[in-house]
Design a protein around this motif. Structure first.
Motif, PDB file in Angstrom:
ATOM      1  N   GLU A 163       7.843 -11.063  20.608  1.00  0.00           N
ATOM      2  CA  GLU A 163       7.024  -9.948  20.114  1.00  0.00           C
ATOM      3  C   GLU A 163       5.956 -10.479  19.164  1.00  0.00           C
ATOM      4  N   ARG A 164       4.694 -10.250  19.503  1.00  0.00           N
ATOM      5  CA  ARG A 164       3.612 -10.653  18.611  1.00  0.00           C
ATOM      6  C   ARG A 164       3.690  -9.865  17.317  1.00  0.00           C
ATOM      7  N   LEU A 165       3.383 -10.545  16.226  1.00  0.00           N
ATOM      8  CA  LEU A 165       3.376  -9.904  14.915  1.00  0.00           C
ATOM      9  C   LEU A 165       1.944  -9.737  14.440  1.00  0.00           C
ATOM     10  N   GLY A 166       1.742  -8.692  13.682  1.00  0.00           N
ATOM     11  CA  GLY A 166       0.449  -8.449  13.067  1.00  0.00           C
ATOM     12  C   GLY A 166       0.640  -8.106  11.602  1.00  0.00           C
ATOM     13  N   ALA A 167      -0.460  -7.845  10.920  1.00  0.00           N
ATOM     14  CA  ALA A 167      -0.417  -7.505   9.501  1.00  0.00           C
ATOM     15  C   ALA A 167      -0.448  -5.987   9.332  1.00  0.00           C
ATOM     16  N   ALA A 168       0.553  -5.462   8.649  1.00  0.00           N
ATOM     17  CA  ALA A 168       0.546  -4.054   8.263  1.00  0.00           C
ATOM     18  C   ALA A 168      -0.245  -3.955   6.957  1.00  0.00           C
ATOM     19  N   VAL A 169      -1.400  -3.295   7.012  1.00  0.00           N
ATOM     20  CA  VAL A 169      -2.348  -3.295   5.891  1.00  0.00           C
ATOM     21  C   VAL A 169      -2.758  -1.861   5.548  1.00  0.00           C
ATOM     22  N   PRO A 170      -3.347  -1.656   4.358  1.00  0.00           N
ATOM     23  CA  PRO A 170      -3.858  -0.323   4.015  1.00  0.00           C
ATOM     24  C   PRO A 170      -4.980   0.084   4.981  1.00  0.00           C
ATOM     25  N   ALA A 171      -4.829   1.211   5.625  1.00  0.00           N
ATOM     26  CA  ALA A 171      -5.785   1.631   6.657  1.00  0.00           C
ATOM     27  C   ALA A 171      -7.162   1.906   6.074  1.00  0.00           C
ATOM     28  N   ASP A 172      -7.240   2.474   4.874  1.00  0.00           N
ATOM     29  CA  ASP A 172      -8.559   2.806   4.322  1.00  0.00           C
ATOM     30  C   ASP A 172      -9.360   1.548   3.994  1.00  0.00           C
ATOM     31  N   GLY A 213      -3.085 -20.102   1.186  1.00  0.00           N
ATOM     32  CA  GLY A 213      -3.726 -19.462   0.043  1.00  0.00           C
ATOM     33  C   GLY A 213      -3.320 -18.035  -0.231  1.00  0.00           C
ATOM     34  N   VAL A 214      -2.413 -17.461   0.549  1.00  0.00           N
ATOM     35  CA  VAL A 214      -1.916 -16.109   0.262  1.00  0.00           C
ATOM     36  C   VAL A 214      -0.729 -16.286  -0.678  1.00  0.00           C
ATOM     37  N   LYS A 215      -1.008 -16.184  -1.984  1.00  0.00           N
ATOM     38  CA  LYS A 215      -0.033 -16.581  -3.000  1.00  0.00           C
ATOM     39  C   LYS A 215       0.735 -15.415  -3.619  1.00  0.00           C
ATOM     40  N   LYS A 216       0.133 -14.242  -3.659  1.00  0.00           N
ATOM     41  CA  LYS A 216       0.762 -13.121  -4.363  1.00  0.00           C
ATOM     42  C   LYS A 216       1.976 -12.615  -3.576  1.00  0.00           C
ATOM     43  N   ARG A 217       3.049 -12.285  -4.331  1.00  0.00           N
ATOM     44  CA  ARG A 217       4.272 -11.795  -3.707  1.00  0.00           C
ATOM     45  C   ARG A 217       4.815 -10.575  -4.452  1.00  0.00           C
ATOM     46  N   ILE A 218       5.338  -9.655  -3.695  1.00  0.00           N
ATOM     47  CA  ILE A 218       6.165  -8.580  -4.242  1.00  0.00           C
ATOM     48  C   ILE A 218       7.480  -8.615  -3.475  1.00  0.00           C
ATOM     49  N   ARG A 219       8.568  -8.753  -4.208  1.00  0.00           N
ATOM     50  CA  ARG A 219       9.876  -8.767  -3.550  1.00  0.00           C
ATOM     51  C   ARG A 219      10.629  -7.498  -3.931  1.00  0.00           C
ATOM     52  N   SER A 229       6.465  -0.110   3.304  1.00  0.00           N
ATOM     53  CA  SER A 229       5.449   0.827   3.753  1.00  0.00           C
ATOM     54  C   SER A 229       4.858   1.614   2.586  1.00  0.00           C
ATOM     55  N   GLU A 230       5.683   1.933   1.601  1.00  0.00           N
ATOM     56  CA  GLU A 230       5.181   2.644   0.415  1.00  0.00           C
ATOM     57  C   GLU A 230       4.135   1.799  -0.321  1.00  0.00           C
ATOM     58  N   LEU A 231       4.417   0.522  -0.498  1.00  0.00           N
ATOM     59  CA  LEU A 231       3.501  -0.360  -1.215  1.00  0.00           C
ATOM     60  C   LEU A 231       2.206  -0.575  -0.437  1.00  0.00           C
ATOM     61  N   ILE A 232       2.328  -0.720   0.882  1.00  0.00           N
ATOM     62  CA  ILE A 232       1.129  -0.917   1.709  1.00  0.00           C
ATOM     63  C   ILE A 232       0.272   0.341   1.690  1.00  0.00           C
ATOM     64  N   SER A 233       0.907   1.492   1.824  1.00  0.00           N
ATOM     65  CA  SER A 233       0.173   2.761   1.849  1.00  0.00           C
ATOM     66  C   SER A 233      -0.608   2.989   0.557  1.00  0.00           C
ATOM     67  N   SER A 234      -0.053   2.488  -0.555  1.00  0.00           N
ATOM     68  CA  SER A 234      -0.725   2.672  -1.842  1.00  0.00           C
ATOM     69  C   SER A 234      -1.870   1.689  -2.052  1.00  0.00           C
ATOM     70  N   GLY A 235      -2.045   0.714  -1.115  1.00  0.00           N
ATOM     71  CA  GLY A 235      -3.152  -0.225  -1.212  1.00  0.00           C
ATOM     72  C   GLY A 235      -2.845  -1.499  -1.956  1.00  0.00           C
ATOM     73  N   MET A 236      -1.564  -1.734  -2.317  1.00  0.00           N
ATOM     74  CA  MET A 236      -1.220  -2.889  -3.136  1.00  0.00           C
ATOM     75  C   MET A 236      -0.850  -4.126  -2.328  1.00  0.00           C
ATOM     76  N   ALA A 237      -0.445  -3.957  -1.068  1.00  0.00           N
ATOM     77  CA  ALA A 237       0.209  -5.072  -0.407  1.00  0.00           C
ATOM     78  C   ALA A 237      -0.003  -5.038   1.100  1.00  0.00           C
TER      79      ALA A 237
END
Length: 303
Positions: A163-172, A213-219, A229-237
C-alpha cells in the motif's frame, strides 16, 4: 396419545375447518373428526366448539395449541439435531488481523474462510502486528496478517499486499495541490503514535524524515489514530498514512485533513501472511489450511 393426534389437532386448529384440515392431511374428514374426539376423550376436555357453520377453539384448545406446536417442532428437529450431535466437530482456528486492513485484502480473508469451511472454522482475531506475530510463533494463532518487516526464522511469510503511503496534511494549507514535497513538510511536526501501536516500518519512515530535515516531532499516547487527525486538522502537524481512498484508515480523517502523495518520497507499507513453517509443512496440523492460503494469496495486491 401419539404424535399423529397432535398433528391432527394442530391442523384443525390452524384451519378451523375439518374439511380443509383433512385435505391438508391427505385424509377424509370423518376419520379426522374421530381422531379429534379420541384426543378429547383422552385429555378429558373438549378442544373445539362445533356448530353447523363454524369451528372455534375452546379455552382448553387454545391452551393446548402452543404446547402441541412446541412438541411437534421439537420432534421435527430431531433429525438435524442428531446430525449436529454426532458429526465431527471442526477445529476453530484464528487468523490475526491488524488495524486498517484494506477491503481487497479482507475479501481474500473471506475467500480463505470459505475455502477452509470443510476442514476448520476460521475466525479473526485483532491485535498489533508485533503481538500477532508473537501469537503465531507461540501457537496461539494459526496465522496472521501483519505489517512487515517481521524477522522470525520459524515463520513462513507470504507478501500479500503493498500500500502506497502519502502525507496526511492540513487541507487548507495545501488547497488545490495534487502532491507535496518533503521540504514543504519541514516546518510541520511529524506526529507519531507509540511504537507498540504502529508497524515497525514507521520507525524507518521516522528515521528517513529526520535524515532529510523533517526534525519536529509530536508523540501522542493515543493508539487509535484519532489523536493524529486532531493535530493535523488544527494545522500543527502531518503524518504518513495509506494513500488508497478505500483504506479504512481514512475513516479517522477529520475535516481539514487531506492525504497527498509525496513527490520525493514514495514509501509503501507491506502486509504479509505468516504461519509457523513446522505447522504448515507436509504432516503439520496446518498443512491443508496453509496450502489453501498459499493459493488464495499467491498474487500480491498493490494499491
Amino acid at each position: 396419545m401419539d404424535m399423529l393426534h397432535l398433528r391432527y389437532f394442530v391442523a384443525v386448529a390452524e384451519e378451523l375447518n375439518f374439511s380443509q384440515a383433512a385435505r391438508k392431511l391427505h385424509m377424509a374428514a370423518s376419520p379426522l373428526s374421530q381422531r379429534i374426539k379420541d384426543l378429547e376423550r383422552e385429555l378429558g376436555y373438549e378442544l373445539f366448539e362445533r356448530t353447523t357453520h363454524r369451528v372455534d377453539l375452546t379455552p382448553a384448545g387454545s391452551a393446548l395449541l402452543p404446547m402441541a406446536r412446541d412438541i411437534l417442532e421439537r420432534v421435527n428437529a430431531i433429525p438435524w439435531r442428531l446430525s449436529e450431535a454426532v458429526r465431527p466437530r471442526l477445529d476453530r482456528l484464528f487468523i490475526g488481523m491488524p488495524a486498517g486492513v484494506h477491503p481487497l485484502l479482507r475479501e481474500r480473508v473471506r475467500l480463505l474462510e470459505d475455502a477452509c469451511r470443510e476442514v476448520c472454522e476460521l475466525k479473526r482475531w485483532p491485535g498489533t502486528s508485533a503481538d500477532l506475530a508473537d501469537a503465531v510463533h507461540d501457537g496461539r494463532l494459526a496465522m496472521a496478517l501483519v505489517r512487515l518487516p517481521v524477522s522470525d526464522p520459524a515463520l513462513e511469510i507470504i507478501e500479500v499486499m503493498r500500500e502506497r503511503l502519502g502525507a496526511a496534511v492540513p487541507a487548507d494549507r495545501f488547497a488545490g495541490r495534487a502532491s507535496v514535497t518533503l521540504d514543504e513538510l519541514a516546518d510541520l511536526s511529524y506526529v507519531a503514535t507509540p511504537n507498540d501501536a504502529t508497524p515497525a516500518y514507521f520507525e524507518e519512515i521516522d528515521a528517513h524524515l529526520n535524515s532529510v530535515g523533517v526534525k519536529k516531532r509530536i508523540r501522542i499516547n493515543m493508539a487509535d489514530y484519532s489523536g493524529s487527525s486532531e493535530l493535523i486538522s488544527s494545522g500543527m502537524a502531518f503524518s504518513m498514512t495509506m494513500l488508497s481512498p478505500e483504506s479504512p484508515m481514512h475513516l479517522y480523517r477529520l475535516d481539514n485533513v487531506v492525504v497527498l502523495p509525496v513527490e520525493d518520497f514514495q514509501p509503501a507499507l507491506v502486509t504479509g501472511l505468516l504461519f509457523r513453517r513446522d505447522r504448515a509443512d507436509d504432516g503439520g496440523d496446518l498443512s491443508d489450511v496453509a496450502a489453501r492460503a498459499r493459493q488464495i494469496f499467491h498474487e500480491v495486491i498493490s494499491v
